[in-house]
Write a protein that holds these residues in place. Structure first.
Motif, PDB file in Angstrom:
ATOM      1  N   ARG A   9      14.129 -22.167 -49.153  1.00 16.94           N
ATOM      2  CA  ARG A   9      15.108 -22.355 -48.269  1.00 16.94           C
ATOM      3  C   ARG A   9      16.392 -22.450 -48.849  1.00 16.94           C
ATOM      4  O   ARG A   9      17.649 -21.912 -48.747  1.00 16.94           O
ATOM      5  CB  ARG A   9      14.837 -23.368 -47.443  1.00 16.94           C
ATOM      6  N   GLU A  10      16.372 -23.395 -50.130  1.00 16.81           N
ATOM      7  CA  GLU A  10      17.477 -23.430 -50.958  1.00 16.81           C
ATOM      8  C   GLU A  10      18.076 -22.159 -51.694  1.00 16.81           C
ATOM      9  O   GLU A  10      19.340 -21.956 -51.870  1.00 16.81           O
ATOM     10  CB  GLU A  10      17.427 -24.593 -51.781  1.00 16.81           C
ATOM     11  N   VAL A  11      17.117 -21.582 -52.063  1.00 15.45           N
ATOM     12  CA  VAL A  11      17.179 -20.014 -52.901  1.00 15.45           C
ATOM     13  C   VAL A  11      18.173 -19.083 -51.701  1.00 15.45           C
ATOM     14  O   VAL A  11      19.129 -18.633 -52.209  1.00 15.45           O
ATOM     15  CB  VAL A  11      16.094 -19.393 -53.390  1.00 15.45           C
ATOM     16  N   ARG A  13      19.878 -19.971 -49.078  1.00 15.01           N
ATOM     17  CA  ARG A  13      21.175 -20.693 -48.869  1.00 15.01           C
ATOM     18  C   ARG A  13      22.136 -20.426 -50.109  1.00 15.01           C
ATOM     19  O   ARG A  13      23.343 -19.974 -49.674  1.00 15.01           O
ATOM     20  CB  ARG A  13      21.045 -22.321 -48.646  1.00 15.01           C
ATOM     21  N   GLU A  14      21.703 -20.508 -51.231  1.00 15.90           N
ATOM     22  CA  GLU A  14      22.550 -20.253 -52.357  1.00 15.90           C
ATOM     23  C   GLU A  14      22.935 -18.913 -52.338  1.00 15.90           C
ATOM     24  O   GLU A  14      24.066 -18.455 -52.918  1.00 15.90           O
ATOM     25  CB  GLU A  14      22.084 -20.654 -53.831  1.00 15.90           C
ATOM     26  N   MET A  15      22.090 -18.011 -52.313  1.00 14.06           N
ATOM     27  CA  MET A  15      22.172 -16.431 -52.293  1.00 14.06           C
ATOM     28  C   MET A  15      23.277 -16.003 -51.178  1.00 14.06           C
ATOM     29  O   MET A  15      24.252 -15.079 -51.384  1.00 14.06           O
ATOM     30  CB  MET A  15      20.952 -15.650 -51.999  1.00 14.06           C
ATOM     31  N   LYS A  16      23.497 -16.745 -50.182  1.00 18.04           N
ATOM     32  CA  LYS A  16      24.508 -16.225 -49.088  1.00 18.04           C
ATOM     33  C   LYS A  16      25.788 -16.690 -49.622  1.00 18.04           C
ATOM     34  O   LYS A  16      26.876 -16.269 -48.986  1.00 18.04           O
ATOM     35  CB  LYS A  16      24.021 -17.027 -47.870  1.00 18.04           C
ATOM     36  N   LYS A  17      25.796 -17.667 -50.571  1.00 16.49           N
ATOM     37  CA  LYS A  17      27.260 -17.968 -51.049  1.00 16.49           C
ATOM     38  C   LYS A  17      27.684 -17.104 -52.137  1.00 16.49           C
ATOM     39  O   LYS A  17      28.882 -16.975 -52.495  1.00 16.49           O
ATOM     40  CB  LYS A  17      27.035 -19.536 -51.774  1.00 16.49           C
ATOM     41  N   VAL A  18      26.899 -15.999 -52.659  1.00  9.73           N
ATOM     42  CA  VAL A  18      27.160 -15.246 -53.827  1.00  9.73           C
ATOM     43  C   VAL A  18      28.115 -14.241 -53.192  1.00  9.73           C
ATOM     44  O   VAL A  18      28.167 -13.680 -52.188  1.00  9.73           O
ATOM     45  CB  VAL A  18      26.088 -14.681 -54.223  1.00  9.73           C
TER      46      VAL A  18
END
Length: 60
Positions: A9-11, A13-18
């Motif tokens: 889930r955290e991965v 979430r972070e990939m959406k910020k890229v």
């Protein structure tokens, strides 16, 4: 198992910020990388050939 789910889930979430590059940027970066690789390939081939000829000249 719960930690693994939390990790993914955290991965996500972070990939959406890229900030992903646009197609034009990606093409330009790819061309730059390929041109650089081609340049260094030719450069090192010439240097290798020169050193080989120099060693042959010295040994003969």
């Amino acid at each position: 198992m719960q930690q693994l789910t939390k990790f993914f889930r955290e991965v996500v979430r972070e990939m959406k910020k890229v900030s992903w590059p646009k197609r034009k940027e990606l093409v330009n970066y790819t061309i730059t990388v390929l041109a650089t690789v081609a340049f260094f390939t030719v450069f090192f081939a010439v240097v290798d050939l020169g050193i080989s000829e120099l060693v042959r000249f010295i040994l003969e």
